[in-house]
Design a protein around this motif. Structure first.
Motif: not given
Length: 206
Positions: A51-57, A102-104, A106-115, A159-167
């Motif tokens: 299985r491979r993994y991706w990120l979509i914005k 699933y990455y948001h 242009n958001a406040d904050p921009s973050a990974i929010v879901g799968i 469980a909670r959004a992971v922000s770009l800042t954190e990443i």
DNA sequence: GCCAACGTTGGC
DNA sequence: GCCAACGTTGGC
């Protein structure tokens, strides 16, 4: 459903190395080099059954993760991508059963929010052939489509959004494609990166 | 095939 | 709103 756009247009063999190996840093490759041999080659290879993994914005104002959860069958076609690297991932890289962050943007904050999960593999994006659509591409020949999409289904929110800042602050994620190549709307994620983000989402916010 | 001009993404 | 980091286009 067909939102105006998911992500703005430029908006997705057998491998010898172990899956966990880091890809070489992105570097210029000759224009003549097929993308399968370029900096993103690792994204198009997998062991049998891997299985491979991706990120979509997506911009949440346009189509948020909540919108995906609320969609019929929690599923949508990921249309309107108009960047060739992202297209290659959509058309050739993503396989049924792969998981996507699933990455948001242009958001406040921009973050990974879901799968979400790939439930249908690459097929032609009809919005490219629709003259009334914002991302109509008059150069795309319906007989030989230029642009592709997949279908994705919501699995669960983090469980909670992971922000770009954190990443960006996490050393284990320094090579993430999201960080290295910021503007691509569909990018591969390595399994250790996936696991690190999941762990962050299950730990208290910093 | 080079590269300047232009367009876009998306963080800040 | 600014602008860095790209990708694309088209003149030559």
């Amino acid at each position: 459903m067909t939102p105006a756009r998911k992500s703005a247009p430029a908006a997705k063999s057998v491998k010898k190395a172990p899956a966990a190996k880091k890809p070489a840093p992105a570097k210029k490759v000759p224009r003549s080099m097929p993308y399968e041999q370029g900096a993103w080659a690792f994204a198009f290879t997998r062991a049998p059954g891997e299985r491979r993994y991706w990120l979509i914005k997506s911009e949440p104002d346009v189509f948020s993760f909540s919108d995906l959860v609320a969609a019929p069958k929690r599923t949508t076609c990921w249309d309107s991508v108009r960047n060739s690297s992202a297209r290659n991932f959509l058309r050739d890289g993503m396989k049924r059963g792969d998981l996507c962050f699933y990455y948001h943007s242009n958001a406040d904050p921009s973050a990974i929010v879901g799968i979400c999960e790939v439930v249908r593999e690459g097929y032609p994006d009809p919005t490219a052939c629709d003259p009334t659509h914002d991302y109509f591409d008059p150069k795309s020949d319906p007989e030989h489509p230029t642009w592709f999409m997949v279908d994705v289904k919501a699995v669960r929110p983090l469980a909670r959004a992971v922000s770009l800042t954190e990443i960006k602050a996490e050393p284990a994620l320094a090579e993430m494609a999201l960080v290295r190549t910021g503007r691509l709307s569909v990018v591969p994620i390595l399994e250790p990166e996936w696991d690190a983000v999941i762990a962050m989402s299950e730990a208290p916010a910093p």
